[in-house]
Design a protein around this motif. Structure first.
Motif, short mmCIF file in Angstrom:
data_model
loop_
_atom_site.label_atom_id
_atom_site.label_comp_id
_atom_site.label_asym_id
_atom_site.label_seq_id
_atom_site.Cartn_x
_atom_site.Cartn_y
_atom_site.Cartn_z
N LYS A 398 95.87 126.77 80.53
CA LYS A 398 94.93 127.22 79.52
C LYS A 398 93.81 127.93 80.26
N ASN A 399 93.43 129.11 79.79
CA ASN A 399 92.42 129.93 80.46
C ASN A 399 92.68 130.04 81.96
N PHE A 400 93.94 130.27 82.31
CA PHE A 400 94.37 130.50 83.69
C PHE A 400 94.23 129.27 84.58
N LYS A 401 94.01 128.13 83.97
CA LYS A 401 93.95 126.90 84.76
C LYS A 401 95.06 125.98 84.31
N GLU A 402 95.63 125.30 85.28
CA GLU A 402 96.70 124.38 84.92
C GLU A 402 96.10 123.26 84.08
N ASN A 403 96.70 123.03 82.92
CA ASN A 403 96.16 122.09 81.97
C ASN A 403 96.96 120.80 81.99
N LYS A 404 98.28 120.96 82.09
CA LYS A 404 99.18 119.81 81.99
C LYS A 404 100.48 120.17 82.66
N TYR A 405 101.16 119.18 83.18
CA TYR A 405 102.55 119.43 83.52
C TYR A 405 103.36 118.27 83.02
N PHE A 406 104.59 118.52 82.70
CA PHE A 406 105.43 117.41 82.23
C PHE A 406 106.87 117.65 82.54
N LYS A 407 107.61 116.53 82.56
CA LYS A 407 109.04 116.60 82.83
C LYS A 407 109.78 116.23 81.56
N PRO A 408 110.30 117.22 80.87
CA PRO A 408 111.00 116.93 79.61
C PRO A 408 112.17 115.96 79.85
N ASP A 409 112.41 115.09 78.86
CA ASP A 409 113.39 114.01 78.99
C ASP A 409 114.77 114.47 79.47
N PHE A 410 115.23 115.59 78.94
CA PHE A 410 116.59 116.02 79.28
C PHE A 410 116.59 117.22 80.22
N GLY A 411 115.46 117.45 80.87
CA GLY A 411 115.36 118.57 81.78
C GLY A 411 114.97 119.85 81.06
N ALA A 412 114.82 120.90 81.84
CA ALA A 412 114.38 122.17 81.27
C ALA A 412 115.24 123.29 81.85
N GLU A 413 116.19 123.74 81.07
CA GLU A 413 117.03 124.85 81.54
C GLU A 413 116.41 126.18 81.14
N GLY A 414 115.52 126.09 80.18
CA GLY A 414 114.85 127.32 79.77
C GLY A 414 113.67 126.96 78.88
N ILE A 415 112.68 127.89 78.79
CA ILE A 415 111.56 127.63 77.89
C ILE A 415 111.38 128.83 76.96
N HIS A 416 110.80 128.53 75.79
CA HIS A 416 110.59 129.56 74.77
C HIS A 416 109.16 129.45 74.27
N GLY A 417 108.45 130.58 74.24
CA GLY A 417 107.05 130.55 73.82
C GLY A 417 106.90 130.61 72.31
N GLY A 418 105.66 130.71 71.87
CA GLY A 418 105.40 130.81 70.44
C GLY A 418 104.54 129.68 69.94
N PHE A 419 104.61 129.44 68.64
CA PHE A 419 103.73 128.48 67.98
C PHE A 419 103.87 127.07 68.58
N LEU A 420 105.13 126.67 68.82
CA LEU A 420 105.37 125.43 69.56
C LEU A 420 106.07 125.83 70.85
N LEU A 421 105.99 124.97 71.84
CA LEU A 421 106.65 125.27 73.10
C LEU A 421 108.09 124.74 73.04
N GLY A 422 109.05 125.62 73.15
CA GLY A 422 110.45 125.23 73.10
C GLY A 422 110.99 125.00 74.49
N VAL A 423 111.69 123.89 74.67
CA VAL A 423 112.33 123.61 75.96
C VAL A 423 113.81 123.38 75.71
N ARG A 424 114.62 124.15 76.41
CA ARG A 424 116.06 124.08 76.21
C ARG A 424 116.67 123.20 77.29
N SER A 425 117.60 122.34 76.85
CA SER A 425 118.31 121.50 77.82
C SER A 425 119.71 121.25 77.29
N VAL A 426 120.49 120.48 78.03
CA VAL A 426 121.86 120.18 77.59
C VAL A 426 121.86 119.50 76.23
N SER A 427 120.79 118.77 75.93
CA SER A 427 120.78 118.04 74.66
C SER A 427 120.26 118.89 73.51
#
Ligand SMILES: *[C@@H]1O[C@H](CO)[C@@H](O)[C@H](O)[C@H]1NC(C)=O
Ligand SMILES: *[C@@H]1O[C@H](CO)[C@@H](O)[C@H](O)[C@H]1NC(C)=O
Ligand SMILES: *[C@@H]1O[C@H](CO)[C@@H](O)[C@H](O)[C@H]1NC(C)=O
Ligand SMILES: *[C@@H]1O[C@H](CO)[C@@H](O)[C@H](O)[C@H]1NC(C)=O
Ligand SMILES: *[C@@H]1O[C@H](CO)[C@@H](O)[C@H](O)[C@H]1NC(C)=O
Ligand SMILES: *[C@@H]1O[C@H](CO)[C@@H](O)[C@H](O)[C@H]1NC(C)=O
Length: 835
Positions: A398-427
């Motif tokens: 946020k504002n060019f500063k790291e705000n948060k990091y997280f490890k999604p439960d099923f991993g992150a094979e890809g991410i998608h921007g927009g209104f909500l943050l989409g994280v793609r995984s095997v599940s």
């Protein structure tokens, strides 16, 4: 032994050790043509597209020229005194260069009957490969087993200079085609690849890795990569500026002999002992982005350029035409851009490539932030973005500063921007809240793209086969987050509502209001609104949506050659459709006047499909459409007006039907009149028991020559005289005679005379055979009684009882009549219908 790609056809020519030359279509993977050249190895074959030729050089020392359309051999000549290793085709002049084991290079001029224009002497061993400098067509370089590389000038038979450094024979050589570096690359039997600066004549880099003789080298003409092939069976892919080994390709097809890239394409042909392969490298999609003001930024290699649509002026633009835009150089980028993306407010652009990203100011391309990431996506809010560091870690800034990091439960094979943050995984696809990284909803789907509408109410999830449009129910999410009800391990159950699935593959897309505009895998430019697909254009090649400028009423798209094209799409139509989808008819009514008249009907069809018939009727300007709608809505008045204007029988018939079902008989009657539907009128008149109408119909029908109907109506009314006259008038004399004989015996004589007269004209004998009762009363027994009956019945038998009288018939009389009737029927076993 060699492969070459055709510049315009999807063809690859391969020359083989067994003496054949084959042309393959690499799109359909079929063999197009074969040339049986000789019994000896053919070490080289090249296309000369401008002459429709394939030129082959073989171990029999002959050069052969084939026309690939007619398959005829256009020319053949002995070029060297030993095996021919290589052919180079001059890009503009009618020349080819050939090199051979006889240590010579020769120039041949096909416009001068293939005369040998020059011999280049200097190598002391086989000359394995020659290449013409793409930046200076008068210069070429050669690689020889004498361990040297020589650079030559056309017109000068001795070399300009020699590059030495390899410890064994040099097999292959290539020029770098980008403007920034004067480089040559070479590969040798010392298993090394060397990059040379041919201006200061030094080796700038040595690439180590191959475990056998290096047989081919290539700077890719488009991508920032070097490809090298070796007798170790591998093709290695190196970064052309960092020289890092990016990839090693091993298809298990034995020794590699040649690599051939192509300008303007990502395809690379590879030739092996055991066959040939075409691979596609890199992204097809160009690195291009447009902000909401029409500033388009793209990367050409690592140069960033900008064009402004506003600077285009007022010139008339045709749909689908390439725009000629003034291009401004913005500077070069520290990484090789694979994607460029503006943030929502257009103030910044992010450039991604090679596992890194740099955020620049869009105005001056000044770097603002950078980092390493596999992927980068902007948030809904212009100050937010997320990066994917690995297959397990996602960071939010946020504002060019790291705000948060997280490890999604099923991993992150890809991410998608927009209104909500989409994280793609095997599940599947998991949506997270940007603020607190809480899981909102996990959906079992493997998306390729996720597109959010600006309002965040709608989202399109595109997969390999189809796309889904979902509504995001923010209120339900808020409630569930508060009450913790309906929250499972997959998030909030009611977060989304599926609005539709469309069996089309989305390549690129964007939302304008509630309309989802996209390009499909079959090159259509469509938009989806409220379950309907509207096609804006059929594209002739793959294009990528850049954006929509409401002010211009235009969509902008780019192709991989960085051309920009545009298609018109009216913002007023999109706004109107959006308002309708939101059931905001106040808004819709305000927008309507801005929609041009010729677009109203399209909008009306949309309204109709959404079930808003009344609105559709009000909006449509097409009289056919309006008439259909008026009928469906039972709007008789409007339909009547339209029928009057159209003067079409068909419309009058349709309207008559509707009027009848609505018991509007007067209207129905009028319509049937307009439609000249006398059968319909007769049915209506008799069924409704309207004497006046039957009477009028009879006259009208006779006047219009509808004699069947006229006869029936007269008959129904008991107007037997009229019936008879009608038959006579229409020359149905036999029928007239029979009618007279049955009902009007006093007329028999007259009619028979007419009949005899008429028949006599064609057959006197037959006419004579007709007996007239006046002359042969013996043949007409009971005729006198019939005259009496006729007189009597004139008064009594044919008496009309109009339906209007029915209510006047009293119940007692009615039952009495019925009673009589029953008795009569029972007694005589026939119905005489006395009433
Ligand atoms: C050479 O090999 C190719 C591919 O195996 C084959 O199609 C062709 O007929 C062969 N030519 C000769 C002359 O044997
Ligand atoms: C190569 O030689 C030619 C003629 O000898 C000369 O005109 C030219 O400048 C030289 N080019 C280079 C790159 O050395
Ligand atoms: C030759 O030019 C390259 C850049 O192309 C440079 O890196 C190298 O140091 C130069 N070598 C000499 C000897 O000038
Ligand atoms: C590599 O080249 C040498 C000649 O320099 C040759 O003797 C050797 O056979 C080649 N290696 C392979 C695997 O063919
Ligand atoms: C960012 O810009 C600064 C100064 O303009 C420069 O020194 C630095 O190398 C740049 N960094 C990147 C990653 O572009
Ligand atoms: C019968 O038809 C006439 C027109 O032919 C119309 O004026 C009249 O109203 C109709 N009568 C009834 C009872 O419908």
């Amino acid at each position: 032994k060699s492969v070459d790609l055709h510049p315009t056809e999807p063809w690859m020519v391969a020359s083989l050790y067994n003496g054949s030359v084959c042309v393959w279509n690499h799109e359909t993977q079929t063999l197009v043509k074969t040339f049986e050249v000789c019994d000896l190895p053919v070490r080289v074959a090249k296309f000369v597209a401008r002459k429709h030729w394939v030129i082959a050089g073989a171990d029999d020392m002959q050069i052969r020229v084939f026309n690939y359309n007619t398959l005829e051999r256009a020319h053949m000549f002995e070029a060297h005194s030993d095996y021919i290793r290589c052919i180079a085709v001059h890009p503009t002049q009618p020349y080819i260069l050939t090199s051979s084991d006889d240590m010579l290079i020769k120039l041949w001029d096909w416009d001068r009957k293939w005369v040998c224009g020059q011999v280049f002497e200097g190598h002391t061993h086989y000359v394995m490969q020659i290449v013409i400098n793409p930046k200076d067509n008068n210069q070429f370089a050669s690689a020889s087993l004498d361990r040297t590389i020589k650079v030559w000038q056309l017109g000068s038979s001795s070399p300009n200079f020699t590059l030495e450094g390899h410890e064994k024979g040099v097999n292959c050589i290539d020029y770098y085609s980008g403007g920034d570096k004067p480089y040559l690359i070479s590969g040798a039997d010392d298993r090394l690849v060397k990059i040379w600066d041919y201006q200061n004549k030094t080796c700038v880099q040595t690439l180590e890795g191959h475990t056998q003789n290096v047989s081919c080298v290539s700077f890719h003409p488009e991508l920032p990569i070097i490809l090298t092939g070796s007798e170790d069976g591998t093709v290695r892919v190196w970064h052309s500026s960092t020289y890092r080994l990016e990839n090693t390709l091993n298809y298990g097809m034995e020794r590699v002999w040649c690599v051939c890239g192509q300008r303007g394409a990502n395809s690379v042909a590879l030739g092996y002992d055991e066959g040939s392969i075409i691979i596609k490298l890199g992204r097809e999609e160009p690195a291009m982005s447009m902000d909401s003001n029409g500033k388009i930024m793209w990367a050409k290699h690592s140069e960033v350029q900008q064009a402004n649509l506003k600077a285009m002026g007022e010139a008339e633009i045709q749909d689908g035409e390439r725009l000629s835009l003034a291009v401004k150089d913005m500077g070069s980028c520290e990484i090789y851009p694979q994607t460029i993306q503006h943030n929502p407010n257009g103030r910044f652009v992010v450039v991604c490539g090679d596992g890194e990203y740099i955020i620049y100011t869009a105005m001056a391309l000044r770097n603002k932030s950078f980092g390493s990431a596999q992927e980068f996506v902007w948030g809904h809010d212009s100050s937010e973005y997320a990066t994917r560091e690995s297959t397990s870690m996602v960071k939010i800034f946020k504002n060019f500063k790291e705000n948060k990091y997280f490890k999604p439960d099923f991993g992150a094979e890809g991410i998608h921007g927009g209104f909500l943050l989409g994280v793609r995984s095997v599940s599947g696809l998991a949506f997270y809240d940007w603020e607190n990284t809480e899981l909102v909803r996990r959906i079992e789907i493997q998306p390729k793209h996720v597109f959010w509408s600006e309002s965040g109410e709608l989202v399109c999830i595109a997969t390999e086969e189809s796309f889904f449009v979902l509504r995001y129910l923010a209120e339900k999410v808020a409630t569930a987050q508060e009450t913790k009800e309906g929250v499972t391990e997959d998030g909030i159950e009611d977060a989304f509502e599926v609005l539709g699935e469309i069996q089309e593959v989305v390549k690129t897309g964007l939302w304008v209001g509630d309309c989802f505009i996209y390009t499909s895998s079959v090159n259509r430019l469509n938009y989806y609104v409220g379950g309907e697909i509207v096609t804006v254009a059929h594209l002739d090649r793959t294009m990528y949506l850049l954006g929509y400028i409401p002010k211009d009423d235009r969509l902008y798209l780019g192709d991989k050659e960085l051309n920009i094209v545009t298609y018109s799409l009216l913002v007023s139509v999109l706004e109107y459709q959006t308002a309708v989808m939101r059931r905001d008819f106040g808004m819709a009514d305000r927008v309507l006047p801005t929609i041009p008249k010729e677009m109203r009907t399209r909008v009306a069809h949309f309204l109709e499909k959404q079930g808003f018939m009344q609105q559709a009727l009000a909006v449509s300007t097409d009289s056919e459409h309006r008439f259909e709608l008026a009928l469906q809505l039972g709007e008789l008045k409007i339909a009547y007006q339209l029928a009057v204007e159209a003067e079409s029988e068909q419309k009058w018939k349709q309207l008559a039907e509707l009027a009848t079902t609505k018991c509007q008989f007067v209207l129905a009657q009028e319509c049937l009149h307009h439609a000249q539907d006398y059968g319909g009128l007769l049915l209506l008149a008799t069924a409704s028991g309207n004497t006046t109408m039957v009477g009028k119909l009879a006259e009208g029908a006779e006047r219009d020559g509808k004699t069947n109907v006229a006869f029936l109506t007269y008959f129904l009314q008991g107007k037997l005289d009229k019936c008879l006259e009608l038959l006579i008038k229409t020359n149905r004399l036999p029928e007239a005679a029979f009618l007279a004989r049955t009902y009007l015996p006093s007329h028999v004589s007259r009619v028979v005379n007419l009949w005899k007269e008429s028949l006599g004209k064609v057959n006197q004998k037959a006419a004579d055979a007709l007996a007239n009762p006046t002359d042969y009363s013996n043949l007409f027994p009971g005729l006198q009684e019939a005259f009496l009956a006729e007189e009597y019945l004139k008064e009594t038998h044919v008496r009309l009882r109009p339906a209007a009288e029915y209510p006047l018939i009293t119940v007692s009389r009615y039952t009495h009549i019925l009673g009589t009737l029953n008795v009569t029927c029972a007694q005589k076993n026939i119905c005489l219908h006395p009433c």
